[in-house]
Design a protein around this motif. Structure first.
Motif, PDB file in Angstrom:
ATOM      1  N   PRO A 309      -7.794  18.496  15.149  1.00 28.18           N
ATOM      2  CA  PRO A 309      -7.916  19.875  14.658  1.00 28.18           C
ATOM      3  C   PRO A 309      -8.227  19.882  13.157  1.00 28.18           C
ATOM      4  O   PRO A 309      -7.649  19.101  12.400  1.00 28.18           O
ATOM      5  CB  PRO A 309      -6.523  20.455  14.929  1.00 28.18           C
ATOM      6  CG  PRO A 309      -5.978  19.640  16.055  1.00 28.18           C
ATOM      7  CD  PRO A 309      -6.539  18.259  15.866  1.00 28.18           C
ATOM      8  N   GLY A 310      -9.165  20.737  12.748  1.00 25.64           N
ATOM      9  CA  GLY A 310      -9.558  20.791  11.339  1.00 25.64           C
ATOM     10  C   GLY A 310     -10.571  19.737  10.962  1.00 25.64           C
ATOM     11  O   GLY A 310     -10.964  19.630   9.800  1.00 25.64           O
ATOM     12  N   GLY A 311     -11.008  18.936  11.934  1.00 28.93           N
ATOM     13  CA  GLY A 311     -11.967  17.860  11.657  1.00 28.93           C
ATOM     14  C   GLY A 311     -13.401  18.340  11.745  1.00 28.93           C
ATOM     15  O   GLY A 311     -13.700  19.519  11.548  1.00 28.93           O
ATOM     16  N   GLN A 312     -14.285  17.428  12.102  1.00 28.55           N
ATOM     17  CA  GLN A 312     -15.715  17.717  12.088  1.00 28.55           C
ATOM     18  C   GLN A 312     -16.185  18.472  13.328  1.00 28.55           C
ATOM     19  O   GLN A 312     -17.169  19.200  13.274  1.00 28.55           O
ATOM     20  CB  GLN A 312     -16.464  16.379  11.980  1.00 28.55           C
ATOM     21  CG  GLN A 312     -17.965  16.510  11.831  1.00 28.55           C
ATOM     22  CD  GLN A 312     -18.598  15.125  11.690  1.00 28.55           C
ATOM     23  OE1 GLN A 312     -18.124  14.290  10.911  1.00 28.55           O
ATOM     24  NE2 GLN A 312     -19.642  14.870  12.445  1.00 28.55           N
ATOM     25  N   LEU A 313     -15.488  18.284  14.440  1.00 22.82           N
ATOM     26  CA  LEU A 313     -15.944  18.851  15.718  1.00 22.82           C
ATOM     27  C   LEU A 313     -14.727  19.286  16.532  1.00 22.82           C
ATOM     28  O   LEU A 313     -13.751  18.549  16.622  1.00 22.82           O
ATOM     29  CB  LEU A 313     -16.706  17.770  16.502  1.00 22.82           C
ATOM     30  CG  LEU A 313     -17.210  18.152  17.889  1.00 22.82           C
ATOM     31  CD1 LEU A 313     -18.338  19.182  17.797  1.00 22.82           C
ATOM     32  CD2 LEU A 313     -17.683  16.912  18.645  1.00 22.82           C
TER      33      LEU A 313
END
Lengths: 379, 136
Positions: A309-313
């Motif tokens: 969560p909160g990453g690139q995808l």
């Protein structure tokens, strides 16, 4: 809205971890009922039935009998876990041919209640059976060792995906294990088929799911905001793991290319991805073949919380097969989560403003592939 | 050792009958000159039906492997841990079998191996591989 547009207008999942007093077909029947209700339709409106099963050799007959349905057309295409994404593509074609108007795609399994291990009526090859390969885990051990040799992929990198999937699951109130996971916990879980550990593997759960697919014209009068099927594609290249031509690349590259071309979009346009994660290594190889990263770079791609969560995808935001639910065939639940994201009803795990989703199912041991591109804006 | 029982039919039965005579066979298409395994009635490359079942040297290298710490079949429960290998044979085909006589930590992709055929008292013959010891 284009003439040939088709949409998912109903979706439901039932008992996605553990069921009680419900058979596989009985559980599936409940999911079917709830999916038509979700759409604002009745089961008697259904004129096409799609299902696959690990229990029933003639599953459309079993399902239609149980529900008292007499569909105009049925399709029990069985290609393992990706069957339902293939059914979705076939439903689009049949609806556009005028063969049917309201398609029910449904699946149910009680494998956790039955034995706590994979239930399967699939036969084995006489050229493999003597060796006692654990299906399908042993095959993924063979695949993982080859990927590690060719590209330097590590067990730590595989574990990072399991950790990211659990982080997503913590945002899903329906997920069964509400505690965080660490890389060390994955690596210290028992080795089952080297180099894969117990926590590199999906959950074994019960569960049923169903979706309702109809023409754009019919969708316009129904209660849910339609989730449009913008493109689909399928491809396959083996049945038995020993026949996989190259153990580190799959036909997901072909099925996804077909789906993207039909949808007229590219991978950079995708907001949420729902990719078959039966094992950490299957997810990693599919990410390469779908084009999220280059071949061989999957290990680095899953590092540094890029897929958390909160990453690139936003990948498998419900927690996926590893940390949410995996009742034998996962792709039904990938579609249902994409529908939730595109309706904007996914709660704490919602990708804000999601417009386009990619769903990719694989079947057996990376043998069969089906991709769908879904969106919430009319084509 | 006991093995999961199988029921080969047709060309599958021919393969196991040859194994019983210590011959590991593979499919060779006389039309396109490509080897294939398992032996088929139609060539998977060019779709010719001019197939010979040739006898293999049994020599090859490990393409990949996995060591299982749980048995995939109840007949093999006393064998764990055991290693399953995919072997690239010198004749240009690839097959699955198990690897005998090498500890899990010593198995590696690329190791040279040679086939060994076992004839259990009950059931069909089985191909195993062992790491080839060089004489030089």
């Amino acid at each position: 809205m284009a003439d040939k547009s088709v949409a998912i207008v109903g979706a439901a999942q039932v008992d996605i971890f553990k069921t009680k007093d419900r058979s596989p077909v009985g559980l599936a029947a409940l999911a079917a009922k709830r999916a038509v209700e979700d759409a604002g339709l009745k089961l008697s409106d259904v004129d096409a039935l799609f299902t696959s099963s690990s229990y029933y050799a003639m599953p459309t007959l079993t399902m239609a009998e149980y529900l008292g349905l007499s569909p105009n057309i049925v399709d029990s295409t069985s290609t393992g876990g990706c069957s339902f994404v293939q059914h979705l593509g076939h439903a689009v074609a049949m609806i556009n041919q005028g063969l049917c108007e309201v398609a029910l795609i449904v699946y149910g399994s009680t494998q956790k209640t039955d034995a706590g291990k994979l239930v399967s009526i699939a036969e084995h090859s006489v050229y493999e059976q003597q060796y006692g390969l654990i299906h399908p885990l042993g095959a993924f051990g063979l695949i993982a060792n080859r990927h590690m040799k060719e590209f330097g992929t590590t067990s730590e990198q595989l574990a990072q995906y399991a950790v990211s999937a659990r982080e997503w699951a913590l945002l899903n109130p329906e997920a069964p294990y509400p505690t965080a996971l660490t890389v060390d916990e994955v690596l210290s879980s028992p080795m089952v088929a080297s180099p894969l550990h117990k926590l590199d593997c999906c959950l074994v759960t019960d569960g049923a799911g169903a979706i309702i697919v109809t023409s754009g014209k019919r969708a316009a009068s129904l209660k849910q905001k339609p989730v449009w099927v913008l493109g689909t594609g399928e491809a396959q290249n083996h049945r038995n793991i020993s026949q996989m031509p190259d153990f580190t690349s799959t036909k997901a590259s072909v099925s996804s290319k077909r789906a993207f071309e039909q949808a007229g979009v590219g991978i950079a346009d995708i907001d949420t991805a729902h990719v078959y994660d039966a094992f950490t290594i299957s997810l990693l190889i599919l990410m390469e073949d779908l084009g999220f990263c280059k071949k061989g770079e999957g290990g680095a791609f899953v590092e540094n919380g890029r897929l958390a969560p909160g990453g690139q995808l936003s990948l498998n935001p419900n927690g996926g097969g590893l940390s949410f639910s995996h009742p034998g065939m996962l792709s039904m639940f990938l579609i249902i989560e994409a529908v939730a994201q595109l309706r904007g009803t996914a709660g704490a795990r919602q990708h804000q403003g999601a417009k386009l989703s990619l769903v990719h199912g694989m079947g057996m041991t990376l043998a069969s592939h089906a991709t769908a591109i879904l969106g919430n804006e009319a084509p | 050792m006991s093995r999961p029982q199988i029921m080969p039919r047709g060309e599958e039965r021919l393969y196991f009958e040859a194994l019983a005579e210590n011959k590991l066979t593979f499919g060779f298409c006389t039309s396109c000159s490509k080897a294939h395994f398992y032996p088929r009635t139609v060539c998977p490359s060019c779709h010719s039906d001019q197939i010979e079942y040739r006898v293999s040297s049994g020599k090859g290298t490990i393409y990949t492997f996995t060591t299982q710490y749980r048995a995939g079949n109840p007949a093999l429960e006393d064998q764990v841990p055991y290693t399953i290998v995919m072997v690239d044979l010198t004749e240009g085909y690839r097959m699955m079998a198990d690897l005998l006589g090498t500890a899990p930590e010593d198995v590696a992709i690329g190791l040279p191996v040679v086939a060994e055929i076992e004839h259990p008292e009950n059931g069909h013959s089985v191909v195993h591989f062992r790491v080839e010891v060089s004489n030089g």
